[in-house]
Scaffold this motif. Sequence first.
Motif, PDB file in Angstrom:
ATOM      1  N   ILE A  94     -13.310 -54.634 -12.367  1.00 51.38           N
ATOM      2  CA  ILE A  94     -12.354 -53.630 -12.861  1.00 51.38           C
ATOM      3  C   ILE A  94     -11.562 -54.202 -14.029  1.00 51.38           C
ATOM      4  N   ASP A  95     -11.094 -55.430 -13.872  1.00 51.10           N
ATOM      5  CA  ASP A  95     -10.327 -56.084 -14.934  1.00 51.10           C
ATOM      6  C   ASP A  95     -11.168 -56.218 -16.199  1.00 51.10           C
ATOM      7  N   PHE A  96     -12.432 -56.612 -16.042  1.00 58.68           N
ATOM      8  CA  PHE A  96     -13.329 -56.759 -17.193  1.00 58.68           C
ATOM      9  C   PHE A  96     -13.596 -55.414 -17.861  1.00 58.68           C
ATOM     10  N   ALA A  97     -13.876 -54.390 -17.052  1.00 54.36           N
ATOM     11  CA  ALA A  97     -14.197 -53.075 -17.609  1.00 54.36           C
ATOM     12  C   ALA A  97     -13.022 -52.500 -18.400  1.00 54.36           C
ATOM     13  N   PHE A  98     -11.820 -52.602 -17.836  1.00 53.81           N
ATOM     14  CA  PHE A  98     -10.657 -52.105 -18.567  1.00 53.81           C
ATOM     15  C   PHE A  98     -10.374 -52.959 -19.795  1.00 53.81           C
ATOM     16  N   GLY A  99     -10.654 -54.261 -19.712  1.00 49.70           N
ATOM     17  CA  GLY A  99     -10.412 -55.151 -20.833  1.00 49.70           C
ATOM     18  C   GLY A  99     -11.252 -54.837 -22.048  1.00 49.70           C
ATOM     19  N   LEU A 100     -12.389 -54.190 -21.860  1.00 54.54           N
ATOM     20  CA  LEU A 100     -13.258 -53.841 -22.990  1.00 54.54           C
ATOM     21  C   LEU A 100     -12.671 -52.744 -23.867  1.00 54.54           C
ATOM     22  N   VAL A 101     -11.734 -51.966 -23.315  1.00 58.93           N
ATOM     23  CA  VAL A 101     -11.104 -50.904 -24.096  1.00 58.93           C
ATOM     24  C   VAL A 101     -10.048 -51.540 -25.007  1.00 58.93           C
ATOM     25  N   PRO A 102     -10.145 -51.342 -26.300  1.00 58.52           N
ATOM     26  CA  PRO A 102      -9.173 -51.974 -27.203  1.00 58.52           C
ATOM     27  C   PRO A 102      -7.733 -51.536 -26.925  1.00 58.52           C
ATOM     28  N   ILE A 103      -6.823 -52.428 -27.043  1.00 53.83           N
ATOM     29  CA  ILE A 103      -5.375 -52.298 -26.914  1.00 53.83           C
ATOM     30  C   ILE A 103      -4.958 -51.811 -25.520  1.00 53.83           C
ATOM     31  N   VAL A 104      -5.380 -50.619 -25.114  1.00 52.31           N
ATOM     32  CA  VAL A 104      -5.025 -50.092 -23.792  1.00 52.31           C
ATOM     33  C   VAL A 104      -5.563 -51.009 -22.699  1.00 52.31           C
ATOM     34  N   GLY A 105      -6.766 -51.520 -22.882  1.00 50.74           N
ATOM     35  CA  GLY A 105      -7.361 -52.423 -21.902  1.00 50.74           C
ATOM     36  C   GLY A 105      -6.564 -53.699 -21.739  1.00 50.74           C
ATOM     37  N   ASP A 106      -6.009 -54.207 -22.830  1.00 57.76           N
ATOM     38  CA  ASP A 106      -5.192 -55.418 -22.752  1.00 57.76           C
ATOM     39  C   ASP A 106      -3.907 -55.157 -21.968  1.00 57.76           C
ATOM     40  N   ILE A 107      -3.344 -53.991 -22.145  1.00 54.68           N
ATOM     41  CA  ILE A 107      -2.137 -53.630 -21.396  1.00 54.68           C
ATOM     42  C   ILE A 107      -2.466 -53.482 -19.914  1.00 54.68           C
ATOM     43  N   VAL A 108      -3.591 -52.839 -19.607  1.00 54.14           N
ATOM     44  CA  VAL A 108      -4.011 -52.682 -18.212  1.00 54.14           C
ATOM     45  C   VAL A 108      -4.267 -54.052 -17.586  1.00 54.14           C
ATOM     46  N   ASN A 109      -4.859 -54.985 -18.322  1.00 52.01           N
ATOM     47  CA  ASN A 109      -5.100 -56.332 -17.803  1.00 52.01           C
ATOM     48  C   ASN A 109      -3.801 -57.034 -17.433  1.00 52.01           C
ATOM     49  N   VAL A 110      -2.767 -56.850 -18.231  1.00 50.00           N
ATOM     50  CA  VAL A 110      -1.472 -57.462 -17.934  1.00 50.00           C
ATOM     51  C   VAL A 110      -0.895 -56.885 -16.648  1.00 50.00           C
ATOM     52  N   VAL A 111      -1.103 -55.598 -16.438  1.00 54.44           N
ATOM     53  CA  VAL A 111      -0.564 -54.941 -15.240  1.00 54.44           C
ATOM     54  C   VAL A 111      -1.435 -55.191 -14.014  1.00 54.44           C
ATOM     55  N   TYR A 112      -2.750 -55.149 -14.163  1.00 53.65           N
ATOM     56  CA  TYR A 112      -3.657 -55.212 -13.012  1.00 53.65           C
ATOM     57  C   TYR A 112      -3.708 -56.593 -12.365  1.00 53.65           C
ATOM     58  N   LYS A 113      -3.766 -57.660 -13.125  1.00 50.32           N
ATOM     59  CA  LYS A 113      -3.744 -59.043 -12.637  1.00 50.32           C
ATOM     60  C   LYS A 113      -4.766 -59.296 -11.530  1.00 50.32           C
ATOM     61  N   ALA A 114      -6.028 -59.251 -11.870  1.00 44.53           N
ATOM     62  CA  ALA A 114      -7.112 -59.431 -10.898  1.00 44.53           C
ATOM     63  C   ALA A 114      -7.031 -60.779 -10.193  1.00 44.53           C
ATOM     64  N   ASN A 115      -6.671 -61.830 -10.911  1.00 51.94           N
ATOM     65  CA  ASN A 115      -6.620 -63.157 -10.306  1.00 51.94           C
ATOM     66  C   ASN A 115      -5.529 -63.248  -9.237  1.00 51.94           C
TER      67      ASN A 115
END
Length: 192
Positions: free
Chosen positions: A135-156
């Motif tokens: 999920i973290d990887f898939a959202f990370g592929l989306v430019p800008i929005v994906g980076d924001i989601v990665n900060v919020v989601y915190k898979a690790n």
Amino acid sequence: MSSFIGKYIARRFFQESVNNAFGTEDPYFEQVPMEDMQANKKKKSKRRRPPPPGISENDAKVLTKVKRRSYYLDMSLGICCCGLGIGWSAVIGIIPGIGDIIAAYLSYSVVQSASKIDGGLPTPLYSKMIGNVMIDFAFGLVPIVGDIVNVVYKANSRNSLLLEKHLREVGQKNLKASNANDVSQIIGGPST
């Protein structure tokens, strides 16, 4: 069918986000209760989370390693303007394409480290952890929005907390078995 899948993913994501305080729960440190701060007269309000009681030494080492890596990847660089901690995973993920692949590899290495506990990870837990990485990887592929989601989601951090919850349950079972064994030896008396 697609709306059912979308609702399921949204429920799962938001329920886990609420349980994880929307990604702000620290996998490596815990808040020191006020009474402990006054008793020890320390100025620090955080301390390392102790390993759950009843787990093996190997499991404690693996959990500490996983929590440390999760902390560095998700929260080590401080707090951003939204009150969320950011780590190296968010910084690496900013690099288009290759950054997301590197961040996913680092997240996968956290899961691989977690699988070194005694007896290995149960399949459902391993699947959840890999799902968080995907999920973290898939959202990370989306430019800008994906980076924001990665900060919020915190898979690790999610995976670290899942491992800690699992080991806490294992530790409780070990302690119950140990107590039951001690009681049976007392009742049975010394064997000759």
